[in-house]
Design an enzyme around this catalytic site. Structure first.
Site, mmCIF file in Angstrom:
data_model
loop_
_atom_site.group_PDB
_atom_site.id
_atom_site.type_symbol
_atom_site.label_atom_id
_atom_site.label_comp_id
_atom_site.label_asym_id
_atom_site.label_seq_id
_atom_site.Cartn_x
_atom_site.Cartn_y
_atom_site.Cartn_z
ATOM 1 N N GLY A 71 0.670 -0.962 0.019
ATOM 2 C CA GLY A 71 0.044 -0.139 -0.248
ATOM 3 C C GLY A 71 0.758 1.179 -0.037
ATOM 4 N N HIS A 200 -3.309 -7.256 1.936
ATOM 5 C CA HIS A 200 -3.128 -7.923 3.150
ATOM 6 C C HIS A 200 -3.862 -7.507 3.815
ATOM 7 C CE1 HIS A 200 -1.135 -5.832 6.137
ATOM 8 N NE2 HIS A 200 -0.644 -4.684 4.861
ATOM 9 N N THR A 236 10.163 -8.015 -11.788
ATOM 10 C CA THR A 236 9.824 -8.714 -12.406
ATOM 11 C C THR A 236 8.616 -9.153 -11.875
ATOM 12 O OG1 THR A 236 12.277 -9.722 -13.178
ATOM 13 C CG2 THR A 236 9.770 -11.863 -12.289
ATOM 14 N N CYS A 324 1.975 4.604 23.837
ATOM 15 C CA CYS A 324 2.459 3.610 25.465
ATOM 16 C C CYS A 324 2.922 1.930 24.068
ATOM 17 C CB CYS A 324 2.581 2.659 26.278
ATOM 18 S SG CYS A 324 2.623 3.859 27.319
#
Lengths: 390, 276
Positions: A71, A200, A236, A324
């Site tokens: 992406g 994905h 490729t 965090c």
């Protein structure tokens, strides 16, 4: 311990049908699609099918699809293409809540000769459209606005935005990585110049993305090399993953009907039950214009990482907008842009479901999470103050 | 995902000494909701001034909770004198180490302990010492100097990991670097200040400072600055390149150019932008 995976905006399980489809292309049909021999040629034909499947999912023509590595590559390709195609234009515009794939590139460009407008959002996560339109000008090289937000799930009114942007003659790109496969997208009806998607995020493999480039859009390749992808992206082809993306697109098209409705019902149940059982909790962002699989719930007076790690003890996988978890010290830029107070931003948890989630899993989360919040609040010095104040 | 030691996980999942001591002899509060972590430590002393009991309440991530739990375990039974000697490293070591980015959790524990002891001794709570350097997290130069000295920190990133300073907007990075440099004994290339400047000297020094200090920094961001005039203490400048169109140019002017000139030339200068 079994895993309950409700972090599908981060990544998804590769669908079994996708696995089955791609396996032979690792070692059985390993030819190069560009080769002259029929051993390679059969792979080339398979790529054509995959391209058509991806195109069909978003209402595009196959030749408007360029396969990329992810992406982020699609986003970078689109943005650089516009910038290189219009070298005299020195203004670019985006939203304050973009994924880092777009946000960080715009920030880079802002330090390298470009005037950048970051369009704000309100408390509901809605884009300030007037501000966007007001800032479009002849000098604008590209407007890049995401289709749906990865954290809040809020969907932007792309049809209206694209129309206004195109009226100003500005190139319009959308990062649709979170939208594709979750909501119907038909580019025959929406005037987008370029659109990024990623395999994905909807049960395809990692490491494969695609960029839609509307016919007639000025383009400049990001990777310059061989003739692959019509010279628009050298290198490729990632054959296995492209075939996987094609299959995932087929499946997603089929899921968009009643399967997604079921996901939405599970999501609604999860958030309704959690809000019912946990005091001082609320949904971040617009309840209605939202991806059907996503909910971002703010649990006030507790910290997200602690919630995640306690859920992890039960095998529940979600994510957090807290500081965090990311290693940074400030909560997510999306929640801050929305003006979510710090008291709530630090304790915001994102659940993102998929068609593979079951009612039993959702029930399990509804059972396990409220005591976790309660326990952490009992530990928190702010909770008692809050309780005695109210 | 963080690589927490088993001991951190264990103290997070089963924290010791959670709670409030209603008749505590000393209470120490640090942190805030906005900062993302906060700790209140309660101490109860026995007749020999040994710490008989310690309890805590913590809002924060797993390592903040584990650090608080560890702290209470470490200090129970200690005399106040020994407790004063506890460092943030003692807390981290007790837990088998903390990820570098989480060291500020151990610093928070140490700070709460100090405050609780001060509270017991009835010493007036020290006013915030020094000047706030990091406005996002309210960290002062004194706190940064201490963290740098005690933990031998050498980069801005280190400082952020230990005391959070510099972890927000990033505007204070230069000041943090100066504190680190000072500790490392690095001389910053500075123009020496003559005591009283004549007009000519002042203008020359402004020009010199612009060339040597300010222009190179602006150029890194694609901008440039031109001196137009000096009128008593008003320094009139024109900004070019990205600076001219950058929305932040006012801030750049006020905060950067002015503070540099004030530091290196004379403290009463005011910078003004001239529109071209």
């Amino acid at each position: 311990m079994s895993v309950i995976y409700v972090d599908n905006n981060a990544t998804t399980q590769v669908a079994p049908e996708v696995m089955e489809e791609i396996l032979p292309y690792f070692n059985e049909f390993y030819g190069n699609p560009s080769s002259m021999h029929s051993f390679g040629g059969q792979v080339g034909r398979k790529l054509l099918e995959a391209r058509a499947d991806v195109a069909a999912l978003i209402g595009a023509a196959p030749e408007e699809i360029i396969f990329t590595g992810c992406g982020t590559e699609s986003d970078s390709t689109a943005i650089w293409a516009a910038i290189r195609s219009y070298p005299d234009k020195k203004h670019i515009i985006t939203s304050r809540v973009e994924h880092p794939a777009v946000k960080n590139l715009f920030e880079y460009l802002s330090k390298n000769g470009y005037r950048v407008t970051f369009v704000p959002v309100d408390r509901q996560g809605h884009l300030d459209l007037d501000y966007l339109y007001k800032n479009l000008s002849d000098d604008t090289a590209i407007a890049s606005i995401m289709w749906a937000n990865n954290e809040s799930g809020v969907i932007f009114p792309l049809e209206e935005i694209s129309q206004a942007v195109k009226e100003h003659g500005v190139v319009f790109h959308t990062d649709a990585v979170q939208a594709v496969g979750k909501i119907p997208i038909d580019l025959k009806n929406i005037d987008v110049d370029m659109l990024s998607l990623s395999g994905h995020k909807f049960h395809g493999p990692k490491g494969i993305g695609a960029l839609y480039v509307r016919k007639g859009t000025k383009f400049f390749p990001f990777l310059i090399g061989g003739h692959q992808e019509g010279g628009r992206r050298g290198g490729t082809e990632n054959v296995v993953s492209i075939i996987g993306l094609g299959k995932a697109s087929q499946l997603a098209a089929n899921h968009l009907g009643k399967d997604i409705t079921r996901v939405k019902e599970l999501r609604d149940k999860l958030e309704n039950e959690l809000l019912k059982r946990v005091p001082s909790a609320f949904i971040n962002g617009d309840h209605k214009n939202r991806l059907p699989n996503t909910t971002s719930i703010a649990f006030e007076y507790v910290e997200g990482e602690s919630i995640l790690l306690m859920m992890d003890e039960f095998g529940i996988c979600a994510s957090s907008g807290s500081a965090c978890t990311s290693g940074s010290l400030e909560p997510s830029h999306v929640l801050r842009a929305m003006g979510v107070p710090f008291t709530a931003a630090h304790g915001s948890i994102r659940f993102s479901l998929s068609v593979y989630n079951t009612k039993e899993e959702i029930d399990f989360i509804i059972e396990k999470l409220p005591p976790i919040i309660e326990r952490l609040r009992e530990m928190s010095p702010f909770w008692k103050e809050q309780k005695s104040a109210s | 995902m963080w690589e927490y030691t088993d001991k951190v996980k264990e103290h997070f999942l089963n924290p010791r000494n959670v709670g409030v001591i209603e008749d505590a002899d000393g209470v120490g509060e640090v942190g805030s909701l906005a900062c993302g972590d906060a700790l209140t430590l309660y101490l109860k002393l026995d007749e020999n001034r040994l710490i008989a009991d310690a309890k805590f309440q913590t809002f924060g991530c797993a390592s903040a909770i584990a650090s608080s739990s560890a702290l209470t375990e470490i200090i129970k039974g200690l005399s106040l004198e020994d407790a004063k000697k506890i460092t943030n490293d003692d807390i981290a070591d007790y837990l088998g180490g903390l990820p570098k980015e989480k060291m500020h959790c151990s610093v928070m524990g140490r700070d709460a302990l100090e405050k609780a002891i001060v509270n017991y001794l009835g010493e007036a709570q020290k006013k915030v010492e020094g000047q706030v350097v990091c406005e996002c997290f309210g960290v002062t130069n004194v706190e940064i100097q201490r963290a740098v000295r005690e933990n031998e920190l050498t980069t801005i990133e280190d400082v952020t990991d230990y005391v959070k300073a510099g972890g927000g907007c990033g505007n204070c990075h230069e000041q943090i670097q100066e504190i680190i440099d000072e500790f490392l004994g690095r001389e910053r290339p500075a123009v020496k200040k003559p005591p009283r400047l004549t007009n000519i000297q002042k203008i020359k020094l402004i020009e010199e400072t612009l060339e040597r200090e300010i222009k190179p920094a602006l150029k890194k961001d694609g901008g440039d600055i031109e001196l137009v005039d000096v009128d008593r203490n008003r320094v009139l400048v024109k900004l070019r390149g990205t600076c001219a169109v950058c929305a932040k140019s006012q801030i750049t002017l006020k905060h950067y150019v002015e503070s540099k000139l004030r530091e290196l030339v004379t403290p009463d200068l005011v910078v003004e932008e001239v529109q071209s």
